[in-house]
Design a protein around this motif. Sequence first.
Motif, mmCIF file in Angstrom:
data_model
loop_
_atom_site.group_PDB
_atom_site.id
_atom_site.type_symbol
_atom_site.label_atom_id
_atom_site.label_comp_id
_atom_site.label_asym_id
_atom_site.label_seq_id
_atom_site.Cartn_x
_atom_site.Cartn_y
_atom_site.Cartn_z
ATOM 1 N N ASN A 137 0.814 -1.207 0.000
ATOM 2 C CA ASN A 137 0.000 0.000 0.000
ATOM 3 C C ASN A 137 0.854 1.266 0.000
ATOM 4 O OD1 ASN A 137 -2.491 -1.424 0.050
ATOM 5 N ND2 ASN A 137 -2.194 -1.826 2.226
ATOM 6 N N GLY A 138 2.097 1.142 0.482
ATOM 7 C CA GLY A 138 3.030 2.253 0.349
ATOM 8 C C GLY A 138 3.336 2.537 -1.114
ATOM 9 N N TRP A 139 3.389 1.459 -1.901
ATOM 10 C CA TRP A 139 3.601 1.663 -3.348
ATOM 11 C C TRP A 139 2.369 2.328 -3.961
ATOM 12 C CZ3 TRP A 139 1.088 0.184 -7.802
ATOM 13 C CH2 TRP A 139 1.778 0.477 -8.990
ATOM 14 N N PHE A 140 1.178 1.893 -3.588
ATOM 15 C CA PHE A 140 -0.042 2.512 -4.104
ATOM 16 C C PHE A 140 -0.110 3.993 -3.737
ATOM 17 C CE2 PHE A 140 -2.121 -1.506 -5.192
ATOM 18 C CZ PHE A 140 -2.929 -1.107 -6.251
ATOM 19 N N GLY A 141 0.478 4.346 -2.590
ATOM 20 C CA GLY A 141 0.433 5.730 -2.141
ATOM 21 C C GLY A 141 1.490 6.619 -2.758
ATOM 22 N N THR A 142 2.471 6.026 -3.436
ATOM 23 C CA THR A 142 3.548 6.825 -4.040
ATOM 24 C C THR A 142 3.749 6.529 -5.524
ATOM 25 O OG1 THR A 142 5.167 5.155 -3.317
ATOM 26 C CG2 THR A 142 4.801 7.038 -1.851
ATOM 27 N N LEU A 143 3.338 5.326 -5.956
ATOM 28 C CA LEU A 143 3.503 4.888 -7.352
ATOM 29 C C LEU A 143 4.951 5.021 -7.808
ATOM 30 C CD1 LEU A 143 0.285 6.309 -9.075
ATOM 31 C CD2 LEU A 143 0.646 4.072 -8.019
ATOM 32 N N ILE A 144 5.868 4.582 -6.946
ATOM 33 C CA ILE A 144 7.288 4.624 -7.299
ATOM 34 C C ILE A 144 7.534 3.774 -8.538
ATOM 35 C CG2 ILE A 144 9.610 3.971 -6.529
ATOM 36 C CD1 ILE A 144 8.714 4.558 -3.684
ATOM 37 N N ASP A 149 2.438 11.458 -14.008
ATOM 38 C CA ASP A 149 1.120 11.612 -14.618
ATOM 39 C C ASP A 149 0.110 10.621 -14.051
ATOM 40 O OD1 ASP A 149 2.113 13.606 -16.162
ATOM 41 O OD2 ASP A 149 2.352 12.403 -17.984
ATOM 42 N N CYS A 150 0.615 9.537 -13.473
ATOM 43 C CA CYS A 150 -0.280 8.523 -12.907
ATOM 44 C C CYS A 150 -0.889 8.970 -11.584
ATOM 45 C CB CYS A 150 0.469 7.204 -12.703
ATOM 46 S SG CYS A 150 1.001 6.409 -14.241
ATOM 47 N N LEU A 151 -0.300 9.991 -10.953
ATOM 48 C CA LEU A 151 -0.847 10.508 -9.709
ATOM 49 C C LEU A 151 -2.155 11.237 -9.980
ATOM 50 C CD1 LEU A 151 2.435 12.029 -8.214
ATOM 51 C CD2 LEU A 151 1.362 9.875 -7.518
ATOM 52 N N CYS A 167 -3.537 6.523 -17.019
ATOM 53 C CA CYS A 167 -2.730 5.736 -16.075
ATOM 54 C C CYS A 167 -3.349 5.783 -14.691
ATOM 55 C CB CYS A 167 -1.299 6.263 -16.042
ATOM 56 S SG CYS A 167 -0.216 5.438 -14.842
ATOM 57 N N GLY A 168 -3.778 6.962 -14.257
ATOM 58 C CA GLY A 168 -4.415 7.103 -12.955
ATOM 59 C C GLY A 168 -5.716 6.332 -12.875
ATOM 60 N N ASP A 169 -6.469 6.315 -13.984
ATOM 61 C CA ASP A 169 -7.727 5.556 -14.010
ATOM 62 C C ASP A 169 -7.464 4.064 -13.829
ATOM 63 O OD1 ASP A 169 -9.202 7.834 -14.351
ATOM 64 O OD2 ASP A 169 -9.311 7.667 -16.538
ATOM 65 N N ILE A 170 -6.383 3.569 -14.421
ATOM 66 C CA ILE A 170 -6.050 2.146 -14.291
ATOM 67 C C ILE A 170 -5.684 1.809 -12.846
ATOM 68 C CG2 ILE A 170 -4.387 0.364 -14.964
ATOM 69 C CD1 ILE A 170 -4.220 1.760 -17.707
#
Length: 299
Positions: A137-144, A149-151, A167-170
């Motif tokens: 969930n840390g990855w989901f919160g930062t999208l490292i 643009d995915c944010l 990307c954010g919609d996905i």
Amino acid sequence: MNDTLREPTTRAVGAEMMVASFLGLIINFYMMSYFSKLEKSGFYILCLSKTFSNCMSLCIYLFYAGPVNLFYTQIGPCLLDAYMNQILGYGLLLQGPATQFIITINRFYVICFSPVNIPAYSNHVTVAAIAVSWAANGWFGTLIGLPTDCLISFGFEHLDCIWYSDCGDIVGYYQIMIIFILAIANNSMNVIVAIKLFCTAKSLMKMSSGAAKNRRKLSIRFFIQSVVQDWICALDYSNSYFAMSKFCEEIYCIVFMTMGFDVLVYGLDGLVMYLFNRNVEQKSERNSRPKVSDGPTLT
């Protein structure tokens, strides 16, 4: 809602966010300190993790989302806005149900399989599960590793920081799928546990052992706590769905109905943990008392 209400409504929900988050932090900080002093069973380790994630969410409301709306102004760059929303609305939003899922598994195992001896490594398994959920969930919160643009930003209308992309919609789609799967698994196990408790209630009531009766009361209390916390989350998601699909057309209306309610959920969650655990003895108090045998005990 009338456009003339846009600014006062935004400022009002900002003030409500700050007050509610401040009170929620007091409750959750207290419970975090309380759980840290209890014996480190798997259940209390999970409750400690839950209060920590609640505090993180409330801090974002208190120090960012609340002031941005109350003062009707932008704080920091748009990238900050996007990361704050990503952490709150994606990472931490998933961490709550994930921790609740692990709590449900814990209750399911204890009640349905009734192990006589809890394995010595059980707490290590619990800690490992929490660590994995925090990492995911840390990855989901930062999208490292993904482009910025995915944010997805908060989308407050009075800010020029509205970021949306395919990307954010996905990412949002996968988040909804994970929450949906966790909800089905949680409620399925809760139904099985409820049936198990009902079927074994009569046999446990006939037992003369005080330890057996205490164990039954403890199991029922923790089960009810878990179910109440599950339904608080379900109520939050239902409110968000109906606000966005049925009641609101303007963004400020959606913010008022969704975030204005969501900020209350973390304080309510901490309050539930307080109500169900306030009578649990702390280690120092328990160890200071002379040990009195109460017949055969069950783990």
